[in-house]
Design a protein around this motif. Structure first.
Motif: not given
Length: 253
Positions: A117-134, A227-233
């Motif tokens: 199942r994993l042959d020839g496959r790789v793992e990519w990680g994606v994290k999204v961060y949100a700043e605390a509201p102003a 990728k999110p373009e919203e402020p704070g993300l």
């Protein structure tokens, strides 16, 4: 007391030699142990550290755990340069070489199924961060004159905060759903604590995606486009990695 065997990964037999200077946990030399149509990559470790009682104590020591994890990952990464490995869990230990062979026998069907199942496959990680509201303008203003004014201010602040987190959740879900369409499998991990990630903001998405190696460029392009373009993300892409998140049997996960 005889040394134990630390098992890093399992793979199919491979012809290429491991790097001669490859060292594993505690600086021990690493070697490949073949058994039938499987190979385990192992090194000798001291029972003073890896027998049941001392290992349990060590796993409470973050410095020791971090050093061991780095050594484990460096061996798996080196193995990935010569074959498609199935990384095993941190601190997988057998009594001796015969114990490693028994491990390969008992898990034979599962190992082969997962390697396929994993042959020839790789793992990519994606994290999204949100700043605390102003902070709202009135928060920095003069102190409320009455208790009722104070409660009104706190209510406005709470509603502003809730709307901000709800927006971050909607954006991260939309991103994840789109990326999942470009991956063969997905794993959602717990949001990472700020002291571990050392990133600004609250982690609202922590996901891993299994992608065929030859499709990685297209996956990265998709992440950059979405990728999110919203402020704070903000979004963070990591990889490609050996697919640790997908190394368990599908039924187990």
């Amino acid at each position: 007391m005889n040394e134990l065997r630390y098992v890093y990964a399992v793979s199919r037999p491979f012809q290429a030699a491991l790097p001669k200077d490859l060292l594993g946990v505690a600086g021990a030399p690493v070697y490949a142990l073949g058994h039938g149509d499987l190979v385990a990559v192992v090194s000798a470790v001291s029972p003073d550290d890896f027998d049941e009682a001392p290992l349990k104590a060590h796993l409470e020591n973050l410095d020791w755990l971090s050093d061991t994890a780095r050594a484990h990952e460096s061996v798996v990464a080196a193995l990935a340069s010569v074959t498609s490995p199935l990384p095993l869990r941190l601190a997988t230990v057998c009594r001796d070489d015969d114990g490693v062979r028994r491990l390969l026998e008992s898990g034979h069907a599962r190992f082969l199924r997962t390697l396929e199942r994993l042959d020839g496959r790789v793992e990519w990680g994606v994290k999204v961060y949100a700043e605390a509201p102003a902070q709202s303008p009135d928060s920095a203003g003069p102190a409320p004159a009455t208790g009722r004014d104070y409660l009104r201010r706190r209510l406005r602040e709470r509603r502003t905060s809730e709307r901000s987190w709800e927006s971050a959740d909607v954006v991260s879900r939309r991103l994840h759903e789109e990326l999942a369409r470009h991956a063969e499998a997905v794993r959602l991990h717990r949001p990472q604590q700020a002291q571990l990630s050392q990133a600004a903001g609250h982690n609202v998405l922590n996901a891993a995606y299994l992608v065929p190696r030859e499709e990685s460029a297209a996956f990265v392009e998709t992440v950059n486009r979405l990728k999110p373009e919203e402020p704070g993300l903000s979004a963070e892409l990591t990889g490609p990695w050996v697919p640790y998140s997908f190394a368990g049997d599908e039924d187990e996960q």
